[in-house]
Scaffold this active site. Structure first.
Site, PDB file in Angstrom:
ATOM      1  N   ASP A  97      78.402 -19.139  40.519  1.00 42.42           N
ATOM      2  CA  ASP A  97      76.918 -19.585  40.958  1.00 42.42           C
ATOM      3  C   ASP A  97      76.080 -18.914  39.798  1.00 42.42           C
ATOM      4  OD1 ASP A  97      74.748 -19.980  42.386  1.00 42.42           O
ATOM      5  OD2 ASP A  97      75.526 -19.070  44.271  1.00 42.42           O
TER       6      ASP A  97
ATOM      7  N   ASP B 296      69.977 -25.455  47.720  1.00 43.37           N
ATOM      8  CA  ASP B 296      70.653 -25.065  48.808  1.00 43.37           C
ATOM      9  C   ASP B 296      70.412 -26.237  49.924  1.00 43.37           C
ATOM     10  OD1 ASP B 296      71.828 -23.244  47.446  1.00 43.37           O
ATOM     11  OD2 ASP B 296      71.454 -21.864  48.888  1.00 43.37           O
TER      12      ASP B 296
HETATM   13  C1  GLA Z   1      73.340 -19.509  46.492  1.00 44.30           C
HETATM   14  C2  GLA Z   1      74.354 -20.965  46.722  1.00 44.30           C
HETATM   15  C3  GLA Z   1      74.451 -20.972  47.989  1.00 44.30           C
HETATM   16  C4  GLA Z   1      75.552 -19.600  48.567  1.00 44.30           C
HETATM   17  C5  GLA Z   1      74.430 -18.433  48.128  1.00 44.30           C
HETATM   18  C6  GLA Z   1      75.220 -17.024  48.338  1.00 44.30           C
HETATM   19  O1  GLA Z   1      71.999 -19.588  47.294  1.00 44.30           O
HETATM   20  O2  GLA Z   1      73.643 -21.948  46.340  1.00 44.30           O
HETATM   21  O3  GLA Z   1      75.594 -21.926  48.157  1.00 44.30           O
HETATM   22  O4  GLA Z   1      76.644 -19.496  47.596  1.00 44.30           O
HETATM   23  O5  GLA Z   1      73.823 -18.519  46.773  1.00 44.30           O
HETATM   24  O6  GLA Z   1      74.444 -15.865  48.017  1.00 44.30           O
END
Ligand code: GLA
Length: 399
Positions: free
Chosen positions: A154, A224
């Site tokens: 990520d 998200d």
């Molecule tokens: C980002 C990702 C999420 C999750 C969070 C965790 O927002 O897009 O899917 O993994 O980080 O901190």
């Protein structure tokens, strides 16, 4: 897969990141990992930062006892917040919520499941925990030693570093970003353990065009998701057109499922699942399995619906038509069949008529409703379904 089988195509170097891009031969990649969209469960959507070893074990137990494993949900993925600090040797330790990651992996494997984990190419994850920046090989080796089968990687805190290093030069930012993802890919490959590689950088820089080049088996195409119809539908209905980048081994990822998390209606969750299977999206359930209702389980595990997602042709579906809030999407399936979804994005119940010719079939084709399990009469070469507000009908059509 060994490094010797990689083709290296570009070489650029920067102060901290190597930008040598190596590409696996497509055929070799496709047949090995994620031949169909990955399926499993991820801790984030329900547990977020509260997830513990006990929650992951309990979820693994229920994935087996509920029948989810047999329906295809194999990966049990720990998202952010398992990390503690690095020691003097740079070894990253787990925090008190995850006392023994190897023991957890052994437990998950003993259930016939696979274990996934999460990190960032930056120094910090999105939750502010330690990321893999400048420790990529060390972390990849540790994951492999633990028995990890899947890594979600990520972007998080790498973004500001790349901003600084590229100093406003977009092309340079992009090269460095790709290099960071490629670096972990190479580190994973070097372990010799097959580890599904999930890129998460929210769909920036047209990641679908280069995700495969940096070894991604899937890549997030959006920001998200959350447990609302508005957010789920904004994400899902904007995915049409990305299908040419999806294929066995490489999938567009419109984010994890919210089915069963409680803030959408039955029809809205049915739309969520219908749209994700039409998109050949990864199916990572994100609900609290210990409180799963029979309705949620049925939505997640309907065999014929999941089969649309997992069809071996690996084609992502697309929008065929939209008239106001009423949309028709199709997904070609192996053997010449098609899955066709009728979506009502409007606020009131509405009839939707499907003319079989519009999706490439002649009168007499067999139409089967996958949610109800019943055949549909398409006398005269069309049929009309009554589709609830925010609801969906999913049929399979065969010649
Ligand atoms: C980002 C990702 C999420 C999750 C969070 C965790 O927002 O897009 O899917 O993994 O980080 O901190």
């Amino acid at each position: 897969m060994h490094l010797s089988k990689l083709f290296c195509i570009v070489a650029v170097t920067a102060s901290t990141l190597s930008a040598t891009f190596c590409v696996l031969p497509l055929a070799a990649q496709s047949s090995e990992l994620a031949a169909t969209p990955p399926m499993g469960w991820n801790s984030w959507n329900h547990f977020a930062e509260r997830v513990t070893d006990a929650d992951v074990r309990a979820s693994a137990d229920i994935i087996v006892s509920s029948g989810m494993r047999d329906a295809g949900y194999i990966y049990v993925n720990i998202d952010d917040t398992w990390e503690a600090e690095r020691d003097a040797q740079g070894v990253l330790h787990t925090n008190s919520k995850f006392p023994d990651m190897k023991a957890l992996a052994d437990y998950v494997h003993s259930k016939g499941l696979k274990l996934g984990i999460y990190s960032s190419p930056g120094p910090k994850t999105c939750g502010g925990y330690a990321g893999s920046y400048q420790h990529e090989e060390q972390d990849a080796k540790m994951y492999a030693d633990w028995g990890i089968d899947y890594l979600k990687y990520d972007l998080c805190s790498l973004g500001p570093i790349l901003d600084k290093e590229s100093n406003g030069d977009r092309a340079k930012y992009f090269e460095l970003e790709k290099a960071a993802y490629d670096k972990m890919h190479k580190a994973l490959v070097a372990t010799g353990r097959p580890i599904v590689y999930s890129l998460c950088q929210y769909g920036f820089d047209n990641v679908w065009e280069w995700g495969t080049q940096v070894g991604g088996n899937l890549w997030r195409t959006t920001g998200d998701i959350n447990d609302t119809y508005d957010r789920m539908s904004v994400i899902g209905f904007q995915q049409s057109g990305l299908g040419k980048y999806a294929a066995p081994g490489h999938w567009n990822d419109p984010d994890m499922l919210e089915v069963g998390n409680g803030k959408m209606s039955f029809d809205e969750y049915r739309t969520h699942m219908t749209l994700w299977v039409i998109l050949a999206a990864p199916l990572l359930a994100g609900n609290d399995l210990s409180k799963m209702t029979p309705e949620t389980l049925a939505t997640l595990t309907n065999h014929d619906v999941v089969a649309v997602d997992q069809d071996k042709l690996g084609m992502q579906g697309y929008r065929v038509s939209s008239v106001g809030p009423l949309e028709i999407w199709e997904k070609p399936l192996s053997g010449g069949a098609k899955a066709v979804a009728l979506f009502n994005r409007g606020e009131s119940v509405s009839p939707i008529t499907l003319d079989l010719k519009a999706v490439g079939f002649k009168q007499g084709a067999k139409v089967h409703d996958l949610w109800s399990g019943k055949d549909v009469m398409a006398t005269g070469g069309s049929f009309t379904a009554t589709v609830p507000s925010h609801g969906a009908v999913l049929v399979k059509i065969t010649k």
